[in-house]
Design a protein around this motif. Structure first.
Motif, PDB file in Angstrom:
ATOM      1  N   VAL A  13      43.960  33.269  45.196  1.00 10.36           N
ATOM      2  CA  VAL A  13      42.721  34.033  45.082  1.00 10.36           C
ATOM      3  C   VAL A  13      41.685  33.221  44.318  1.00 10.36           C
ATOM      4  O   VAL A  13      41.931  32.762  43.212  1.00 10.36           O
ATOM      5  CB  VAL A  13      42.971  35.373  44.356  1.00 10.36           C
ATOM      6  CG1 VAL A  13      41.671  36.144  44.200  1.00 10.36           C
ATOM      7  CG2 VAL A  13      43.992  36.201  45.109  1.00 10.36           C
ATOM      8  N   GLU A  14      40.527  33.064  44.939  1.00  5.76           N
ATOM      9  CA  GLU A  14      39.401  32.411  44.268  1.00  5.76           C
ATOM     10  C   GLU A  14      38.687  33.476  43.439  1.00  5.76           C
ATOM     11  O   GLU A  14      38.143  34.433  43.976  1.00  5.76           O
ATOM     12  CB  GLU A  14      38.435  31.805  45.292  1.00  5.76           C
ATOM     13  CG  GLU A  14      39.009  30.664  46.087  1.00  5.76           C
ATOM     14  CD  GLU A  14      39.275  29.431  45.223  1.00  5.76           C
ATOM     15  OE1 GLU A  14      38.615  29.269  44.176  1.00  5.76           O
ATOM     16  OE2 GLU A  14      40.148  28.648  45.611  1.00  5.76           O
ATOM     17  N   GLU A  15      38.676  33.308  42.134  1.00  2.00           N
ATOM     18  CA  GLU A  15      38.122  34.312  41.216  1.00  2.00           C
ATOM     19  C   GLU A  15      36.662  34.639  41.532  1.00  2.00           C
ATOM     20  O   GLU A  15      36.259  35.793  41.492  1.00  2.00           O
ATOM     21  CB  GLU A  15      38.240  33.807  39.780  1.00  2.00           C
ATOM     22  CG  GLU A  15      37.852  34.832  38.748  1.00  2.00           C
ATOM     23  CD  GLU A  15      38.113  34.360  37.336  1.00  2.00           C
ATOM     24  OE1 GLU A  15      37.622  35.031  36.417  1.00  2.00           O
ATOM     25  OE2 GLU A  15      38.787  33.340  37.142  1.00  2.00           O
ATOM     26  N   ARG A  16      35.888  33.642  41.900  1.00  4.38           N
ATOM     27  CA  ARG A  16      34.460  33.872  42.154  1.00  4.38           C
ATOM     28  C   ARG A  16      34.207  34.691  43.417  1.00  4.38           C
ATOM     29  O   ARG A  16      33.146  35.272  43.588  1.00  4.38           O
ATOM     30  CB  ARG A  16      33.719  32.547  42.212  1.00  4.38           C
ATOM     31  CG  ARG A  16      34.051  31.721  43.439  1.00  4.38           C
ATOM     32  CD  ARG A  16      33.289  30.403  43.477  1.00  4.38           C
ATOM     33  NE  ARG A  16      33.542  29.703  44.700  1.00  4.38           N
ATOM     34  CZ  ARG A  16      34.570  28.891  44.912  1.00  4.38           C
ATOM     35  NH1 ARG A  16      35.433  28.679  43.959  1.00  4.38           N
ATOM     36  NH2 ARG A  16      34.729  28.292  46.074  1.00  4.38           N
ATOM     37  N   ASP A  17      35.186  34.733  44.325  1.00  2.00           N
ATOM     38  CA  ASP A  17      35.003  35.428  45.592  1.00  2.00           C
ATOM     39  C   ASP A  17      35.613  36.829  45.629  1.00  2.00           C
ATOM     40  O   ASP A  17      35.230  37.645  46.449  1.00  2.00           O
ATOM     41  CB  ASP A  17      35.616  34.615  46.733  1.00  2.00           C
ATOM     42  CG  ASP A  17      34.910  33.286  46.945  1.00  2.00           C
ATOM     43  OD1 ASP A  17      33.702  33.211  46.667  1.00  2.00           O
ATOM     44  OD2 ASP A  17      35.567  32.341  47.389  1.00  2.00           O
ATOM     45  N   CYS A  18      36.574  37.101  44.783  1.00  4.55           N
ATOM     46  CA  CYS A  18      37.295  38.369  44.835  1.00  4.55           C
ATOM     47  C   CYS A  18      36.449  39.512  44.280  1.00  4.55           C
ATOM     48  O   CYS A  18      35.874  39.404  43.193  1.00  4.55           O
ATOM     49  CB  CYS A  18      38.600  38.258  44.033  1.00  4.55           C
ATOM     50  SG  CYS A  18      39.596  39.763  44.105  1.00  4.55           S
ATOM     51  N   VAL A  19      36.395  40.608  45.044  1.00  3.19           N
ATOM     52  CA  VAL A  19      35.670  41.793  44.603  1.00  3.19           C
ATOM     53  C   VAL A  19      36.625  42.945  44.298  1.00  3.19           C
ATOM     54  O   VAL A  19      36.192  44.077  44.109  1.00  3.19           O
ATOM     55  CB  VAL A  19      34.611  42.222  45.649  1.00  3.19           C
ATOM     56  CG1 VAL A  19      33.526  41.161  45.774  1.00  3.19           C
ATOM     57  CG2 VAL A  19      35.250  42.516  46.991  1.00  3.19           C
ATOM     58  N   ALA A  20      37.908  42.667  44.260  1.00  2.00           N
ATOM     59  CA  ALA A  20      38.955  43.642  43.921  1.00  2.00           C
ATOM     60  C   ALA A  20      38.911  44.874  44.818  1.00  2.00           C
ATOM     61  O   ALA A  20      39.111  45.992  44.358  1.00  2.00           O
ATOM     62  CB  ALA A  20      38.874  44.027  42.449  1.00  2.00           C
ATOM     63  N   CYS A  21      38.677  44.667  46.105  1.00  3.27           N
ATOM     64  CA  CYS A  21      38.600  45.794  47.043  1.00  3.27           C
ATOM     65  C   CYS A  21      39.980  46.365  47.376  1.00  3.27           C
ATOM     66  O   CYS A  21      40.100  47.504  47.801  1.00  3.27           O
ATOM     67  CB  CYS A  21      37.882  45.370  48.314  1.00  3.27           C
ATOM     68  SG  CYS A  21      38.783  44.158  49.302  1.00  3.27           S
ATOM     69  N   GLY A  22      41.026  45.553  47.214  1.00  2.00           N
ATOM     70  CA  GLY A  22      42.384  46.022  47.465  1.00  2.00           C
ATOM     71  C   GLY A  22      42.853  45.876  48.899  1.00  2.00           C
ATOM     72  O   GLY A  22      43.986  46.232  49.218  1.00  2.00           O
ATOM     73  N   CYS A  23      42.021  45.351  49.769  1.00  2.00           N
ATOM     74  CA  CYS A  23      42.397  45.176  51.175  1.00  2.00           C
ATOM     75  C   CYS A  23      43.640  44.298  51.297  1.00  2.00           C
ATOM     76  O   CYS A  23      44.568  44.627  52.031  1.00  2.00           O
ATOM     77  CB  CYS A  23      41.236  44.576  51.945  1.00  2.00           C
ATOM     78  SG  CYS A  23      41.618  44.249  53.673  1.00  2.00           S
TER      79      CYS A  23
END
Length: 72
Positions: A13-23
């Motif tokens: 997981v790239e921290e800058r890209d993750c929005v924690a949507c849970g998909c």
């Protein structure tokens, strides 16, 4: 005939890209991904089998497949 061995690819997981949507959490068949403190997804490298299902469910680049040799 020589067979070429491929390195196993694991999710990262790239921290800058993750929005924690849970998909990615929902589609992971191994339950290898968790949302950490509601901020970002974290992959358990021991559980990840590199199936790529998490990559296919996202509009962003996170999580991405990564060579096993590069994983933390």
């Amino acid at each position: 005939m020589n067979q070429v061995k491929r390195k196993k690819r694991k999710a990262h997981v790239e921290e800058r890209d993750c929005v924690a949507c849970g998909c990615c959490v929902k589609v992971c068949p191994m339950s290898a991904i968790q949302i950490f403190h509601g901020v970002m997804a974290v992959v358990d490298q021991e559980k990840c089998v590199g199936c790529g299902k998490c990559v296919n469910c996202l509009l962003y680049t996170s999580p991405s497949p990564r060579d096993r040799s590069l994983s933390r």
